[in-house]
Design an enzyme around this catalytic site. Structure first.
Site, PDB file in Angstrom:
ATOM      1  N   GLU A 226       1.657   9.431   2.534  1.00  0.00           N
ATOM      2  CA  GLU A 226       0.556   8.474   2.375  1.00  0.00           C
ATOM      3  C   GLU A 226       0.825   7.196   3.164  1.00  0.00           C
ATOM      4  OE1 GLU A 226       0.679   7.710  -1.806  1.00  0.00           O
ATOM      5  OE2 GLU A 226      -0.164   9.649  -2.370  1.00  0.00           O
ATOM      6  N   PRO A 227       0.968   7.281   4.469  1.00  0.00           N
ATOM      7  CA  PRO A 227       1.271   6.073   5.241  1.00  0.00           C
ATOM      8  C   PRO A 227       0.046   5.172   5.357  1.00  0.00           C
ATOM      9  CG  PRO A 227       0.844   7.896   6.719  1.00  0.00           C
ATOM     10  CD  PRO A 227       0.778   8.460   5.330  1.00  0.00           C
TER      11      PRO A 227
ATOM     12  N   TYR B  20       3.254 -12.873   0.295  1.00  0.00           N
ATOM     13  CA  TYR B  20       4.513 -12.108   0.394  1.00  0.00           C
ATOM     14  C   TYR B  20       5.562 -12.826   1.253  1.00  0.00           C
ATOM     15  CZ  TYR B  20       0.935  -8.619  -0.581  1.00  0.00           C
ATOM     16  OH  TYR B  20      -0.136  -7.944  -1.090  1.00  0.00           O
TER      17      TYR B  20
ATOM     18  N   CYS C 203      -8.658 -25.427   0.943  1.00  0.00           N
ATOM     19  CA  CYS C 203      -8.073 -26.526   0.168  1.00  0.00           C
ATOM     20  C   CYS C 203      -6.973 -26.032  -0.757  1.00  0.00           C
ATOM     21  CB  CYS C 203      -9.178 -27.227  -0.602  1.00  0.00           C
ATOM     22  SG  CYS C 203     -10.386 -27.896   0.527  1.00  0.00           S
ATOM     23  N   GLU C 204      -5.900 -25.589  -0.188  1.00  0.00           N
ATOM     24  CA  GLU C 204      -4.716 -25.132  -0.931  1.00  0.00           C
ATOM     25  C   GLU C 204      -3.507 -25.361  -0.034  1.00  0.00           C
ATOM     26  OE1 GLU C 204      -4.325 -22.574  -3.670  1.00  0.00           O
ATOM     27  OE2 GLU C 204      -6.436 -22.109  -4.025  1.00  0.00           O
TER      28      GLU C 204
ATOM     29  N   TYR D 196      -3.546  -4.538   5.667  1.00  0.00           N
ATOM     30  CA  TYR D 196      -3.649  -5.494   4.561  1.00  0.00           C
ATOM     31  C   TYR D 196      -4.091  -6.871   5.067  1.00  0.00           C
ATOM     32  CZ  TYR D 196      -1.022  -1.643   2.558  1.00  0.00           C
ATOM     33  OH  TYR D 196      -0.630  -0.392   2.181  1.00  0.00           O
TER      34      TYR D 196
HETATM   35  N1  LLP Z   1       0.672   5.195  -1.521  1.00  0.00           N
HETATM   36  C1  LLP Z   1       0.555   4.412  -2.605  1.00  0.00           C
HETATM   37  C2  LLP Z   1       0.460   5.031  -3.917  1.00  0.00           C
HETATM   38  C3  LLP Z   1       0.538   3.017  -2.439  1.00  0.00           C
HETATM   39  O1  LLP Z   1       0.447   2.244  -3.517  1.00  0.00           O
HETATM   40  C4  LLP Z   1       0.626   2.449  -1.145  1.00  0.00           C
HETATM   41  C5  LLP Z   1       0.608   1.005  -0.956  1.00  0.00           C
HETATM   42  C6  LLP Z   1       0.728   3.315  -0.055  1.00  0.00           C
HETATM   43  C7  LLP Z   1       0.750   4.682  -0.271  1.00  0.00           C
HETATM   44  C8  LLP Z   1       0.809   2.824   1.353  1.00  0.00           C
HETATM   45  O2  LLP Z   1       1.948   2.079   1.592  1.00  0.00           O
HETATM   46  P1  LLP Z   1       2.298   1.616   3.078  1.00  0.00           P
HETATM   47  O3  LLP Z   1       2.548   2.851   3.900  1.00  0.00           O
HETATM   48  O4  LLP Z   1       1.146   0.857   3.606  1.00  0.00           O
HETATM   49  O5  LLP Z   1       3.486   0.774   2.909  1.00  0.00           O
HETATM   50  N2  LLP Z   1      -0.727  -5.745   0.414  1.00  0.00           N
HETATM   51  C9  LLP Z   1       0.681  -5.503   0.654  1.00  0.00           C
HETATM   52  C10 LLP Z   1       1.026  -4.038   0.603  1.00  0.00           C
HETATM   53  C11 LLP Z   1       0.598  -3.352  -0.673  1.00  0.00           C
HETATM   54  C12 LLP Z   1       0.943  -1.904  -0.704  1.00  0.00           C
HETATM   55  C13 LLP Z   1       0.280  -1.248  -1.843  1.00  0.00           C
HETATM   56  N3  LLP Z   1       0.480   0.166  -1.918  1.00  0.00           N
HETATM   57  C14 LLP Z   1       1.080  -6.160   1.961  1.00  0.00           C
HETATM   58  O6  LLP Z   1       0.245  -6.780   2.607  1.00  0.00           O
HETATM   59  O7  LLP Z   1       2.252  -6.105   2.350  1.00  0.00           O
END
Ligand code: LLP
Length: 422
Positions: free
Chosen positions: A272-273, A315, A342-343, A371
């Site tokens: 799930e990338p 983050y 305004c933060e 994101y």
């Molecule tokens: N699968 C599940 C169940 C997840 O919760 C996520 C991400 C992914 C796959 C994908 O993960 P990735 O390959 O993108 O790392 N907003 C944050 C990242 C939140 C990730 C949430 N879940 C940021 O901007 O760093």
């Protein structure tokens, strides 16, 4: 590797100059590169060649319909976390049988929509959810394909807000109790025990945690088999990091770390990338409004803000900032790059060394594809930015800039009984 490069000191997205995009479409502006998106998908697919692996793009990272269509056409499935995401997939004609549904809080309506669409499986995260899925499936008269998301209880070594694989996080079912959960699931009506899933966190920059997670799930699969529970799918989640500043492993090493312990397991794999497919395929172009000097600091105030890209404050994320038009030589300055919101948390960078900038200059926040837009809000009544996709020498707007009318859509000015004195 991406296709945002300088030609004659002008930052190009593929063969289109990003200053021209900013002139034509305004700022702040999200710019995606189709060639980069395709390349990332291909490199990741190649890394898993030889294994039976379905790539389900975690569309929460970037859910624009055109991006979904691009990946769907390349054979991707999708990892969804809401009915809204499901509807986006269906809107672009995605194959429902390549969709997995993650998340700790699915409503009955969402479960029903997923089952009606005929998705590949629902990744269940708790005992009560197992019961709800069984109940909804019974009501619909269907068998619900489910997996249990196991929390492998390990430290993925990433920012706490995006770390999910340790035992005190809200995600997944406890590692030690997975067997009991499957045993219980087996007794419930209308459930098909299709798989096992896990996801340990995001922006992970070492292979170790992936390898450890794979070893742990391999042990679970063997134990379940011994109990007579045979599964079809092993969903290994997402999480591979990108080079914001740090140097993550290449997809080939990531694949080796995951698949190593699982070579002989004989299941179909799902990954799930999210970020690794889209992060470096997008930038946020913003224009300098003011250079403000105080007796202690220099601020570069730009027209983009935390409502457009919240990652730096949420983050402590680092996004490289590049001038869209590069002047050769010249002194650099140290500045905070901030937005109009305004933060005090409204910043893109603090104490950053930048080339000298002035009002009207354009800056590009790099690696903003993942994101970025999807986490944008209308805070301070700021319309969300436009999104444009570049493909070679052509570009197309894939989401219009919001207008004031978009901002107030659905709002009403009601007459309150009693008037102003009540
Ligand atoms: N699968 C599940 C169940 C997840 O919760 C996520 C991400 C992914 C796959 C994908 O993960 P990735 O390959 O993108 O790392 N907003 C944050 C990242 C939140 C990730 C949430 N879940 C940021 O901007 O760093």
């Amino acid at each position: 590797m991406n296709y945002f490069t300088y030609k004659d000191n002008r930052l190009f997205a593929e063969d289109v100059a990003t200053d021209q995009l900013a002139e034509a479409l305004g700022t702040p502006l999200y710019v995606y590169s189709a060639r980069t998106l395709r390349r990332h998908f291909r490199v990741l697919s190649d890394a898993f060649k030889g294994s039976d692996t379905l790539i389900c793009f975690a569309m929460k990272a970037l859910s624009n319909l055109s991006v979904l269509k691009l990946f769907g056409d390349m054979g991707a499935g999708f990892d969804i976390v809401s009915v809204g995401e499901l509807m986006r997939c269906l809107r672009v004609g995605a194959d429902a049988h390549k969709i997995v549904f993650s998340g700790v809080g699915k409503t009955d309506a969402e479960i029903e929509a997923a089952l009606k669409a005929g998705i590949l499986m629902i990744n269940v995260e708790s005992r009560p959810e197992l019961h709800r899925v069984s109940e909804v499936a019974r009501r619909l008269g269907v068998q619900a394909p489910v997996s249990l998301r196991v929390n492998p209880d390990l430290d993925p070594g990433t920012h706490p807000h995006i770390s999910t694989g340790h035992r005190d996080s809200k995600f997944g079912v406890p590692f030690a109790q997975v067997g009991e959960y499957y045993a219980e699931a087996r007794t419930l009506p209308n459930l098909e025990l299709a798989g096992l899933s896990t996801h340990i966190g995001s922006q992970i920059t070492e292979t170790g945690p992936f390898n450890e997670a794979a070893q742990k799930v391999a042990r679970i699969v063997s134990a379940l088999r011994a109990d007579g529970i045979g599964l079809k799918y092993l969903d290994l989640g997402g999480g591979l990091g990108i080079p914001y500043q740090e140097e993550p492993p290449p997809p080939s090493e990531y694949a080796a770390a995951l698949l190593g312990p699982l070579r002989s397991i004989g299941l179909k794999f799902i990954i799930e990338p999210g970020r690794v497919l889209v992060g470096n395929a997008g930038i946020l172009v913003t224009r300098v409004l003011y250079v403000k000097e105080t007796d202690v600091k220099r601020f570069v105030v730009v027209d983009g803000a935390m409502n457009d890209l919240i990652r730096p404050v949420l983050y402590e994320a680092f996004h490289e900032i590049r001038p869209v038009l590069r002047r050769s030589g010249g002194p650099t300055v140290t500045a905070d790059v901030v937005g109009p919101v305004c933060e005090s948390g409204d910043f893109f960078a603090r104490e950053r060394d930048l080339p000298q900038v002035q009002r009207g200059d354009l800056l590009a926040l790099m690696s903003a594809g993942a994101y970025g837009f999807v986490m944008a809000s209308n805070y301070n009544s700021r319309p969300r930015a436009a999104e444009v996709i570049v493909n070679g020498a052509e570009y197309q707007v894939v989401r219009e800039r919001e207008t004031f009318e978009d901002l107030i859509r659905g709002e009403k000015i009601v007459t309150l009984k009693g008037g102003p004195d009540a």
